[in-house]
Design a protein around this motif. Structure first.
Motif, PDB file in Angstrom:
ATOM      1  N   ALA A 119       0.997  -0.960   0.110  1.00 18.92           N
ATOM      2  CA  ALA A 119      -0.008  -0.024  -0.123  1.00 18.92           C
ATOM      3  C   ALA A 119       1.098   1.186   0.151  1.00 18.92           C
ATOM      4  N   PHE A 120       1.984   1.212   0.750  1.00 15.58           N
ATOM      5  CA  PHE A 120       3.224   2.071   0.373  1.00 15.58           C
ATOM      6  C   PHE A 120       3.863   1.794  -0.840  1.00 15.58           C
ATOM      7  N   PRO A 121       3.467   2.760  -2.013  1.00 16.71           N
ATOM      8  CA  PRO A 121       3.757   2.108  -3.346  1.00 16.71           C
ATOM      9  C   PRO A 121       5.248   2.325  -3.508  1.00 16.71           C
ATOM     10  N   TYR A 122       6.069   1.356  -3.001  1.00 17.74           N
ATOM     11  CA  TYR A 122       7.576   1.274  -3.075  1.00 17.74           C
ATOM     12  C   TYR A 122       7.760   0.713  -4.557  1.00 17.74           C
ATOM     13  N   THR A 123       6.847  -0.283  -5.201  1.00 13.04           N
ATOM     14  CA  THR A 123       6.857  -0.501  -6.674  1.00 13.04           C
ATOM     15  C   THR A 123       7.034   0.601  -7.498  1.00 13.04           C
ATOM     16  N   ASN A 124       6.887   1.743  -7.140  1.00 14.60           N
ATOM     17  CA  ASN A 124       7.155   2.731  -7.972  1.00 14.60           C
ATOM     18  C   ASN A 124       8.007   3.625  -7.341  1.00 14.60           C
ATOM     19  N   TYR A 125       8.293   3.766  -5.999  1.00 16.95           N
ATOM     20  CA  TYR A 125       9.423   4.714  -5.413  1.00 16.95           C
ATOM     21  C   TYR A 125      10.559   3.947  -5.713  1.00 16.95           C
ATOM     22  N   ALA A 126      10.685   2.718  -5.874  1.00 12.28           N
ATOM     23  CA  ALA A 126      12.059   2.209  -6.160  1.00 12.28           C
ATOM     24  C   ALA A 126      12.746   2.788  -7.402  1.00 12.28           C
ATOM     25  N   LEU A 127      11.953   3.338  -8.137  1.00 12.18           N
ATOM     26  CA  LEU A 127      12.704   4.237  -9.363  1.00 12.18           C
ATOM     27  C   LEU A 127      13.291   5.257  -8.991  1.00 12.18           C
ATOM     28  N   VAL A 128      13.179   5.952  -7.817  1.00 12.32           N
ATOM     29  CA  VAL A 128      13.438   7.225  -7.393  1.00 12.32           C
ATOM     30  C   VAL A 128      14.826   6.992  -7.454  1.00 12.32           C
ATOM     31  N   THR A 156       6.128  10.698 -13.357  1.00 15.01           N
ATOM     32  CA  THR A 156       4.808  10.068 -13.505  1.00 15.01           C
ATOM     33  C   THR A 156       5.140   8.419 -13.134  1.00 15.01           C
ATOM     34  N   GLN A 157       5.975   7.570 -13.453  1.00 14.82           N
ATOM     35  CA  GLN A 157       6.167   6.410 -12.920  1.00 14.82           C
ATOM     36  C   GLN A 157       6.593   6.124 -11.736  1.00 14.82           C
ATOM     37  N   GLY A 158       7.687   7.165 -11.210  1.00 15.84           N
ATOM     38  CA  GLY A 158       8.097   6.907  -9.967  1.00 15.84           C
ATOM     39  C   GLY A 158       7.352   7.815  -8.728  1.00 15.84           C
ATOM     40  N   LEU A 159       7.872   8.899  -8.563  1.00 17.11           N
ATOM     41  CA  LEU A 159       7.350   9.689  -7.322  1.00 17.11           C
ATOM     42  C   LEU A 159       5.887  10.001  -7.439  1.00 17.11           C
ATOM     43  N   GLY A 160       5.573  10.305  -8.928  1.00 22.66           N
ATOM     44  CA  GLY A 160       4.027  10.683  -9.000  1.00 22.66           C
ATOM     45  C   GLY A 160       3.302   9.375  -8.684  1.00 22.66           C
ATOM     46  N   HIS A 161       3.785   8.165  -8.683  1.00 20.39           N
ATOM     47  CA  HIS A 161       3.337   6.855  -8.702  1.00 20.39           C
ATOM     48  C   HIS A 161       1.495   6.769  -9.487  1.00 20.39           C
ATOM     49  N   CYS A 162       1.404   7.425 -10.461  1.00 14.57           N
ATOM     50  CA  CYS A 162       0.269   7.732 -11.178  1.00 14.57           C
ATOM     51  C   CYS A 162      -0.668   6.230 -11.362  1.00 14.57           C
ATOM     52  N   ASN A 163       0.264   5.473 -11.661  1.00 16.34           N
ATOM     53  CA  ASN A 163      -0.481   3.979 -12.035  1.00 16.34           C
ATOM     54  C   ASN A 163      -0.796   3.262 -10.701  1.00 16.34           C
TER      55      ASN A 163
END
Length: 423
Positions: free
Chosen positions: A120-129, A196-203
């Motif tokens: 629920a903490f979107p580290y799947t996106n934040y890993a890109l940071v 968009t893909q990372g910090l914004g975690h839009c998806n």
């Protein structure tokens, strides 16, 4: 329901294996060794900007609470997750954390003590940071006033509340990888993709989720139902939903900055994102996001079987529209520019999934009050005025008037939406 029960059974069966193979303290990725650069006012300022880009305060601040002190409930199909305290309080926040600990949370989804964090903490996106941005974020969070507020335990159902289940989920769906620019694209496009893909975690909202809550990929924006909120995040790939490939670039930048454009207003969860995040982005980053979003491949979603029209329902809706809606939205659904959106030709009105239209009827429509649009017009809620049948009738009428074409909404649709809603 069968799929969910199957998922529970699968997780329970794999939990022991997950614990043995991925042990709770086993690091399946190399521990970070790079240390943060010396903190400076410029670094803190950059971190504050990045925190806005990620809308961190939106989840980590409960209503009426201290900023970033946590406590907000995040409803999921598996139970509630409570956002933790990010202030530098040494007992309840990040006061004892290092920049390496913070990087491990963002990039690897692990807490300071080695626990696996819930996705629920979107580290799947934040890993890109990048590490540099992670360090800046941490410097900003460490600069905040410390707030002593104990973290509330998550209220997830078994087996989703176990570390072995988290280990299995990670083994199936997570591989940390920092964003890699596409050499065949412009610097502006790559910046937009990164945000968009990372910090914004839009998806995290704009992608479908499987029975275990995983999204296909950070590049998938094909739409998803936010079931606990009863809102639908429309597909950014579908021109009939939220695809923006044919929008004037200036309109898209204005919409991200103010929550309003010549043809659309941001409502519901997206309104919150603009209120707390994108309105604060600089013009360069807004242009980069617009460039990326407009480059997404466009394809129409598969359509479900068309329902048989119900003329009586539409006639009831026509009368309700005349009584409650025509004064603002116009007798022909034409709306009023810069005030009340047009319903004739509206994509939101005609989407295959009518959830958002019903939610606006029920809760009202309120665009975010931004610096560029400080006093937006709003629409009152009708949940306490219209019955389920009347809500369905009104929705059916506007979805098929003035040239609009969409399936009728049934009273059962309204009831089902209400029963899945958490808040």
């Amino acid at each position: 329901m069968k799929a969910r029960l199957l998922a529970v059974a699968l997780l329970a069966a794999l939990a022991l294996a997950g614990a043995m193979v991925y042990g709770l303290n086993h690091l399946d990725e190399a521990a970070p060794t790079q240390s943060a650069a010396a903190t400076s006012p410029a670094m803190v300022e950059r971190g504050a900007y990045l925190a806005r880009a990620g809308n961190c305060m939106g989840c980590h601040t409960q209503r009426g609470g201290a900023p970033y002190a946590g406590g907000r409930a995040l409803p999921t199909p598996f139970g509630d997750v409570f956002a933790p305290n990010l202030t530098p309080d040494p007992a309840t926040g990040l006061g004892q954390w290092t920049s390496n600990d913070f990087w491990a949370a963002l990039h690897n989804g692990r807490s300071k003590d080695g626990r696996l964090l819930t996705p629920a903490f979107p580290y799947t996106n934040y890993a890109l940071v990048t590490r540099e941005d992670a360090d800046a974020l941490f410097a900003y969070l460490q600069s905040l006033p410390a707030v002593a507020q104990a973290n509330r335990a998550h209220e997830l159902r078994f087996p989703y509340n176990t570390q072995p289940a988290m280990a299995v989920w990670r083994a199936l769906y997570f591989r940390p990888a920092v964003f890699k620019p596409d050499a065949g694209r412009s610097a502006e496009w790559n910046r937009g993709a990164y945000l968009t893909q990372g910090l914004g975690h839009c998806n995290a909202c704009h992608a479908p989720r499987n029975s275990l809550g995983a999204t296909p990929a950070a590049t998938d924006f094909s739409g998803g139902m936010l079931a606990p909120l009863a809102w639908y995040a429309p597909s950014l790939h579908d021109p009939a939903e939220a695809g923006v490939a044919d929008w004037p670039a200036q309109d898209l930048r204005q919409w991200l900055k103010t929550g309003s454009s010549a043809s659309s207003s941001a409502l519901g969860p997206m309104g919150e994102v603009i209120l707390g995040s994108t309105q604060y982005l600089n013009e360069t980053d807004l242009a980069a996001m617009a460039t990326y979003l407009q480059s997404l491949p466009q394809h129409a979603a598969a359509k479900s079987t068309q329902r048989r029209p119900e003329p009586a329902l539409r006639e009831l809706g026509k009368a309700l529209y005349a009584d409650h809606c025509a004064r603002c939205h116009g007798e022909q659904g034409e709306g009023v520019k810069a005030a009340y959106p047009a319903l004739a030709g509206s994509r939101s009105v005609q989407m295959q999934n009518p959830a958002n239209l019903l939610r606006i009827i029920q809760r009202g429509g309120f665009a975010p009050a931004t610096a560029g649009n400080p006093r937006p017009y709003g629409m009152p809620p009708f949940a306490g005025i219209l019955s389920d049948t009347e809500q369905a009738a009104l929705a059916s009428f506007v979805r098929n008037a003035w040239g609009n074409q969409a399936a009728d909404v049934r009273p059962l649709d309204v009831l089902q939406l209400k029963t899945q809603r958490v808040n």
